[in-house]
Design a protein around this motif. Structure first.
Motif, PDB file in Angstrom:
ATOM      1  N   GLU A 228       0.598  -1.307   0.161  1.00 15.29           N
ATOM      2  CA  GLU A 228       0.033  -0.005  -0.126  1.00 15.29           C
ATOM      3  C   GLU A 228       0.887   1.336  -0.014  1.00 15.29           C
ATOM      4  OE1 GLU A 228      -3.834  -1.819   2.150  1.00 15.29           O
ATOM      5  OE2 GLU A 228      -2.369  -0.841   3.474  1.00 15.29           O
ATOM      6  N   ALA A 229       2.047   1.316   0.771  1.00 17.80           N
ATOM      7  CA  ALA A 229       3.015   2.423   0.902  1.00 17.80           C
ATOM      8  C   ALA A 229       3.445   2.592  -0.347  1.00 17.80           C
ATOM      9  CB  ALA A 229       3.759   2.276   1.944  1.00 17.80           C
ATOM     10  N   ALA A 230       3.802   1.599  -1.322  1.00 14.73           N
ATOM     11  CA  ALA A 230       4.606   1.691  -2.444  1.00 14.73           C
ATOM     12  C   ALA A 230       3.628   2.165  -3.510  1.00 14.73           C
ATOM     13  CB  ALA A 230       5.025   0.441  -3.043  1.00 14.73           C
ATOM     14  N   LEU A 231       2.227   2.080  -3.259  1.00 10.99           N
ATOM     15  CA  LEU A 231       1.202   2.549  -4.535  1.00 10.99           C
ATOM     16  C   LEU A 231       1.019   3.998  -3.972  1.00 10.99           C
ATOM     17  CD1 LEU A 231      -0.850   2.291  -6.482  1.00 10.99           C
ATOM     18  CD2 LEU A 231      -2.477   1.515  -4.812  1.00 10.99           C
ATOM     19  N   ALA A 232       1.044   4.286  -2.639  1.00 16.26           N
ATOM     20  CA  ALA A 232       0.865   5.551  -2.200  1.00 16.26           C
ATOM     21  C   ALA A 232       1.969   6.574  -2.630  1.00 16.26           C
ATOM     22  CB  ALA A 232       0.620   5.817  -0.869  1.00 16.26           C
ATOM     23  N   ALA A 233       3.224   6.182  -2.640  1.00 18.94           N
ATOM     24  CA  ALA A 233       4.465   6.777  -3.234  1.00 18.94           C
ATOM     25  C   ALA A 233       4.332   7.031  -4.447  1.00 18.94           C
ATOM     26  CB  ALA A 233       5.510   5.950  -2.734  1.00 18.94           C
ATOM     27  N   GLU A 234       3.774   6.096  -5.583  1.00 21.78           N
ATOM     28  CA  GLU A 234       3.694   6.138  -6.808  1.00 21.78           C
ATOM     29  C   GLU A 234       2.486   7.240  -7.292  1.00 21.78           C
ATOM     30  OE1 GLU A 234       2.481   3.627 -10.552  1.00 21.78           O
ATOM     31  OE2 GLU A 234       2.804   2.637  -8.914  1.00 21.78           O
ATOM     32  N   ILE A 235       1.612   7.242  -6.381  1.00 21.74           N
ATOM     33  CA  ILE A 235       0.329   8.293  -6.612  1.00 21.74           C
ATOM     34  C   ILE A 235       0.943   9.864  -6.470  1.00 21.74           C
ATOM     35  CG2 ILE A 235      -1.768   9.195  -5.611  1.00 21.74           C
ATOM     36  CD1 ILE A 235      -2.440   6.166  -5.128  1.00 21.74           C
ATOM     37  N   LEU A 236       1.564   9.894  -5.273  1.00 22.31           N
ATOM     38  CA  LEU A 236       2.288  11.200  -5.084  1.00 22.31           C
ATOM     39  C   LEU A 236       3.386  11.687  -5.988  1.00 22.31           C
ATOM     40  CD1 LEU A 236       2.251  11.210  -1.101  1.00 22.31           C
ATOM     41  CD2 LEU A 236       0.903  12.327  -2.523  1.00 22.31           C
ATOM     42  N   GLY A 237       4.143  10.597  -6.286  1.00 24.44           N
ATOM     43  CA  GLY A 237       5.191  10.956  -7.173  1.00 24.44           C
ATOM     44  C   GLY A 237       6.553  11.187  -6.426  1.00 24.44           C
ATOM     45  N   VAL A 238       6.739  10.589  -5.358  1.00 28.73           N
ATOM     46  CA  VAL A 238       7.918  10.850  -4.585  1.00 28.73           C
ATOM     47  C   VAL A 238       9.062   9.943  -5.216  1.00 28.73           C
ATOM     48  CG1 VAL A 238       6.901  11.066  -2.466  1.00 28.73           C
ATOM     49  CG2 VAL A 238       7.488   8.818  -2.946  1.00 28.73           C
ATOM     50  N   SER A 239      10.280  10.606  -4.983  1.00 30.20           N
ATOM     51  CA  SER A 239      11.557  10.005  -5.910  1.00 30.20           C
ATOM     52  C   SER A 239      11.998   8.575  -5.180  1.00 30.20           C
ATOM     53  CB  SER A 239      12.660  10.923  -5.719  1.00 30.20           C
ATOM     54  OG  SER A 239      12.215  12.086  -6.508  1.00 30.20           O
ATOM     55  N   ALA A 240      11.661   8.469  -3.842  1.00 27.84           N
ATOM     56  CA  ALA A 240      12.214   7.127  -3.042  1.00 27.84           C
ATOM     57  C   ALA A 240      11.366   7.033  -1.929  1.00 27.84           C
ATOM     58  CB  ALA A 240      13.725   7.431  -2.586  1.00 27.84           C
ATOM     59  N   ARG A 241      11.076   5.657  -1.397  1.00 24.55           N
ATOM     60  CA  ARG A 241      10.474   5.636   0.051  1.00 24.55           C
ATOM     61  C   ARG A 241      11.164   4.468   0.611  1.00 24.55           C
ATOM     62  NH1 ARG A 241       4.145   6.072   1.094  1.00 24.55           N
ATOM     63  NH2 ARG A 241       4.401   6.220   3.438  1.00 24.55           N
ATOM     64  N   GLU A 242      11.699   4.443   1.975  1.00 23.12           N
ATOM     65  CA  GLU A 242      12.225   3.453   2.689  1.00 23.12           C
ATOM     66  C   GLU A 242      11.479   3.204   3.961  1.00 23.12           C
ATOM     67  OE1 GLU A 242      16.436   3.119   2.649  1.00 23.12           O
ATOM     68  OE2 GLU A 242      16.659   4.784   1.338  1.00 23.12           O
ATOM     69  N   ASN A 243      11.803   2.212   4.499  1.00 19.19           N
ATOM     70  CA  ASN A 243      11.116   1.666   5.588  1.00 19.19           C
ATOM     71  C   ASN A 243      12.282   1.376   6.836  1.00 19.19           C
ATOM     72  OD1 ASN A 243       9.666   0.277   7.882  1.00 19.19           O
ATOM     73  ND2 ASN A 243       7.881   0.582   6.861  1.00 19.19           N
ATOM     74  N   LEU A 244      12.474   1.820   7.962  1.00 19.53           N
ATOM     75  CA  LEU A 244      13.334   1.555   8.866  1.00 19.53           C
ATOM     76  C   LEU A 244      13.181   0.192   9.749  1.00 19.53           C
ATOM     77  CD1 LEU A 244      14.665   5.084  10.080  1.00 19.53           C
ATOM     78  CD2 LEU A 244      15.680   3.338   8.127  1.00 19.53           C
ATOM     79  N   ALA A 245      11.844  -0.176   9.833  1.00 20.23           N
ATOM     80  CA  ALA A 245      11.127  -1.453  10.574  1.00 20.23           C
ATOM     81  C   ALA A 245      11.693  -1.196  11.759  1.00 20.23           C
ATOM     82  CB  ALA A 245      12.180  -2.693   9.753  1.00 20.23           C
ATOM     83  N   PHE A 246      11.415  -0.027  12.398  1.00 23.06           N
ATOM     84  CA  PHE A 246      11.634  -0.088  13.791  1.00 23.06           C
ATOM     85  C   PHE A 246      10.427  -0.547  14.489  1.00 23.06           C
ATOM     86  CE2 PHE A 246      13.617   4.527  13.604  1.00 23.06           C
ATOM     87  CZ  PHE A 246      14.983   3.920  13.492  1.00 23.06           C
ATOM     88  N   ARG A 247      10.414  -1.135  15.841  1.00 23.29           N
ATOM     89  CA  ARG A 247       9.270  -1.792  16.483  1.00 23.29           C
ATOM     90  C   ARG A 247       8.073  -0.849  16.634  1.00 23.29           C
ATOM     91  NH1 ARG A 247      10.138  -4.567  21.643  1.00 23.29           N
ATOM     92  NH2 ARG A 247       8.152  -5.422  21.312  1.00 23.29           N
ATOM     93  N   ASP A 248       7.020  -1.163  16.017  1.00 23.66           N
ATOM     94  CA  ASP A 248       5.626  -0.431  16.042  1.00 23.66           C
ATOM     95  C   ASP A 248       5.314  -0.414  17.265  1.00 23.66           C
ATOM     96  OD1 ASP A 248       3.321   1.016  15.341  1.00 23.66           O
ATOM     97  OD2 ASP A 248       2.303  -0.752  14.635  1.00 23.66           O
ATOM     98  N   GLY A 249       4.979   0.805  17.993  1.00 24.93           N
ATOM     99  CA  GLY A 249       4.436   0.987  19.578  1.00 24.93           C
ATOM    100  C   GLY A 249       5.785   0.904  20.576  1.00 24.93           C
TER     101      GLY A 249
END
Length: 238
Positions: free
Chosen positions: A55-76
């Motif tokens: 979903e995040a990849a699709l949202a990034a494509e819609i917005l047109g951002v140049s790059a998107r990364e996830n640091l995978a910190f522990r949620d919460g």
């Protein structure tokens, strides 16, 4: 890759909800924007880490951002400590943004306020050359963004300034709705949450309309800042 704006969110969808229209406008104006999500949102009631990555990849494509990364910190459970600061410093030094956007300074979800302070602290530390970091085997140079701005999320925090986003609210809503598991869907059998209601979905537009009304525009997004805003002339405030 150097970008003009680096936007951080504690969870995938924070950036879209908080400043999606501003990002879409800046990209239309020729700016380069990258997004870094701190967690995978794995504690969310709906969806999963794997689904939210898509979903995040699709949202990034819609917005047109140049790059998107996830640091995978522990949620919460991520904290504002040396390990987490250094991981964010690596992203700041990698992308070398002039502007950093990050979570609301205070909000309903505890990760939002934590993420806000964590990113802000890392932005300062990133400018200290005696803090050494490497990425992909290469030493990184110190880099400090010129400004850090905090977008507004659940709570109605009074903004220090607003951005006219007329003409870009539709793209923001499209990017938000890329997270099909997270928001209003009349056919969904998943448990309800505060952000799955029709009212919350509508609030994306009506809150932007209200901020727009205050500046005599159709739509606006608000931000807070930890520093004084500086302008060259009074006309810059018009």
């Amino acid at each position: 890759m150097k970008v003009d704006i680096l936007a951080f969110g504690a969870h995938p969808d924070d950036v879209e909800l908080g400043c999606g229209a501003t990002i879409a406008k800046e990209i239309a104006l020729g700016k380069k924007v990258a997004v870094v999500d701190l967690t995978q949102g794995e504690l969310g009631t709906r969806g999963s880490a794997e689904i939210r990555r898509k979903e995040a990849a699709l949202a990034a494509e819609i917005l047109g951002v140049s790059a998107r990364e996830n640091l995978a910190f522990r949620d919460g459970f991520f904290v504002n400590d040396e390990f987490h600061q250094l991981e964010i410093i690596k992203m700041i030094r990698k992308y070398k943004p002039e502007i950093v956007l990050c979570n609301a300074i205070d909000d309903r979800h505890i990760d939002h306020g934590k993420g806000s302070k964590l990113v802000s602290d890392a932005c300062f530390l990133s400018g200290l050359r005696r803090i050494e970091t490497t990425l992909d085997g290469s030493e990184q140079e110190a880099w400090r963004p010129k400004v850090v701005y905090h977008y507004i999320q659940w709570k109605n925090i009074e903004p220090d300034f607003v951005v006219d986003v007329t003409g870009f609210i539709e793209k923001k809503v499209d990017a938000v709705m890329a997270y099909g598991t997270q928001f209003f869907d009349s056919t969904s059998k998943e448990p309800s949450t505060p952000i799955t209601s029709k009212n919350f979905l509508d609030s994306i537009t009506y809150r932007a309309q209200d901020l727009g009304r205050l500046i005599n525009k159709d739509f606006a997004e608000g931000f807070t800042t930890e520093r004084y805003l500086a302008v060259n002339s009074l006309e810059d405030l018009m």
